[in-house]
Design a protein around this motif. Sequence first.
Motif, mmCIF file in Angstrom:
data_model
loop_
_atom_site.group_PDB
_atom_site.id
_atom_site.type_symbol
_atom_site.label_atom_id
_atom_site.label_comp_id
_atom_site.label_asym_id
_atom_site.label_seq_id
_atom_site.Cartn_x
_atom_site.Cartn_y
_atom_site.Cartn_z
ATOM 1 N N ILE A 156 0.841 -1.204 0.000
ATOM 2 C CA ILE A 156 0.000 0.000 0.000
ATOM 3 C C ILE A 156 0.875 1.253 0.000
ATOM 4 O O ILE A 156 0.609 2.210 -0.723
ATOM 5 N N ILE A 157 1.976 1.232 0.785
ATOM 6 C CA ILE A 157 2.815 2.434 0.857
ATOM 7 C C ILE A 157 3.490 2.711 -0.487
ATOM 8 O O ILE A 157 3.468 3.827 -1.000
ATOM 9 N N VAL A 158 4.083 1.664 -1.104
ATOM 10 C CA VAL A 158 4.889 1.889 -2.309
ATOM 11 C C VAL A 158 4.008 2.295 -3.487
ATOM 12 O O VAL A 158 4.409 3.107 -4.321
ATOM 13 N N GLY A 166 0.936 2.659 6.842
ATOM 14 C CA GLY A 166 1.570 2.657 8.153
ATOM 15 C C GLY A 166 0.687 2.010 9.196
ATOM 16 O O GLY A 166 1.163 1.277 10.057
ATOM 17 N N VAL A 167 -0.635 2.253 9.102
ATOM 18 C CA VAL A 167 -1.549 1.625 10.056
ATOM 19 C C VAL A 167 -1.529 0.116 9.899
ATOM 20 O O VAL A 167 -1.510 -0.637 10.885
ATOM 21 N N LEU A 176 9.005 9.009 -2.082
ATOM 22 C CA LEU A 176 9.884 9.154 -0.909
ATOM 23 C C LEU A 176 9.110 9.696 0.286
ATOM 24 O O LEU A 176 9.228 9.184 1.404
ATOM 25 N N TYR A 177 8.288 10.747 0.040
ATOM 26 C CA TYR A 177 7.453 11.252 1.135
ATOM 27 C C TYR A 177 6.575 10.141 1.692
ATOM 28 O O TYR A 177 6.437 9.972 2.899
ATOM 29 N N ASN A 178 5.958 9.345 0.786
ATOM 30 C CA ASN A 178 5.061 8.283 1.233
ATOM 31 C C ASN A 178 5.789 7.299 2.130
ATOM 32 O O ASN A 178 5.276 6.915 3.179
ATOM 33 N N ILE A 179 7.012 6.881 1.718
ATOM 34 C CA ILE A 179 7.725 5.854 2.488
ATOM 35 C C ILE A 179 8.048 6.356 3.882
ATOM 36 O O ILE A 179 7.793 5.686 4.893
ATOM 37 N N PHE A 180 8.565 7.600 3.974
ATOM 38 C CA PHE A 180 8.976 8.046 5.314
ATOM 39 C C PHE A 180 7.776 8.389 6.182
ATOM 40 O O PHE A 180 7.800 8.158 7.390
#
Lengths: 161, 108, 88, 145
Positions: D26-28, D41-42, D116-120
Amino acid sequence: MRYITVFILSLIFWLLLTFKLTVPNIIVGAVASLICSLIFTRFFISNVYKLLQPHRYFWFIIYLVVFIWECIKANLDVAYRVLHPAMPIRPGIVKVKTTLKSDLAKTLLANSITMTPGTITVDIIDDYLYIHWIYVRSEDPEVYTGLITGAFEKYIKRIIE
Amino acid sequence: MNNMISLIFITIGILFNLLGCIGIIRLPDTYNRLQAATKCVTLGCCSILFGVFFHFGISNAGIKALIAIPILFLGSTVAAHALIRGTYHFGIKLGEKSVKDDYKDAVQ
Amino acid sequence: MTDFLNILLYIQIALSGICLYRIIRGPSIPDRMVGVDIFGILVVGICAIISIQTEKSFILDIGIAWIILSFIGTLTLAKYLTGKKLNE
Amino acid sequence: MKGMTLIVKKTTQLIAGMVFMYGIYIIVHGHLTPGGGFAGGVVIAGSFILLILAFGSDFLNLVKEESGSTLYENLAILVVLFLAVSGLLFGTRVFFLNWFPKGTVGQLVSAGMLPLYNIFVGIEVAASILTIFLALIIFKEEISE
């Protein structure tokens, strides 16, 4: 060896989930599986060599067919009891002894029992399973042990032990 | 052709869901409600997902529907087991019609 | 075909309404928790039917995430029912 | 016996890895499908919460040194801030500037700095939700004593 198994399994899961065979996708999937195998290997099942023996997969497919048939029977059974005007239920909790030894086999047996006609596993203590039954057919321990666990135990013994 | 097969699977699934929800309303105590509801609704939703797989064929969405089936199966059976054990430990008595209770000795 | 699918979708939504009835009226706390559990499974079916209607695959993503989060929620509720603390 | 029954423990061992991989998915893919940093993240925090529920909180060795998850949270939010400030240094001087090459629409590696924003943000949300969960456990222990 266990690290490699978890890595390969999570890479297969990733490729099925994205379903695209491009180079960036595989690289991202490999990095994600590496992180996953580093964190979760110590929680995984311990004896992974059994995954390499092909006859276990054969018995697993036969077990799957039996299981789906029992599952459909379970639903028709519950449908009969729900739709009948008098509701023929006779619930109770019975105690069943199992001959399986390993923990994973007991778990698979308990999950199968939960999906078969009218039974749910309440608890598992050592070798005894406590089972809630919606219609107790007989009071004799040997008869109901055969009725509940007889269909699955021999297949599960061949799959896992 | 594929559309017809998927429609048939979805209809069967919704019929099972209907039976499960009737069971939730009609049956007398918590344990029996859990029995009817878990079995029927789980198999119904698995059937709906299988119908979705037949509609999309082997593609991105179809494989995703196939992945959802084992997760749904494991999750709902384990959740039902944990819930019925919690119900017993919470102190809810078995229903009036029940005939046998072997678990009472094991708890104490 | 699409009309029939619409009817099936409305039936599924009405079934989750029945679960809401059990959640509101349930005489004891475990009854309400059974209602919450079944409601979580029914929503997955709604997501699957909508993904056929709109021909988009990402709605199935929402369905899988819903299964996982509902499983975790039900385990937490069951652990609360057994009377243990969270760290034992 | 600590934790829940044998059935829950064994099934949790099989499922927790799958839940973790799904959160990473979901994050990537956050810039292509709905979801993104917060939702993924959840789900990742959910995989750890599942292990804590099944085995008891001593299993992860996190209660004694709760600085572990707090450290990851602070580092991740620091990296997000650095990425935002880097917009001030390159190109036209704008905060949160997307100065990476954009790529083509629909590919996995595209949209400049958004992945990158999404991953961190994902790491930050997972660590902070895990910290909140552990803090609730510790708080309940102190109340009961």
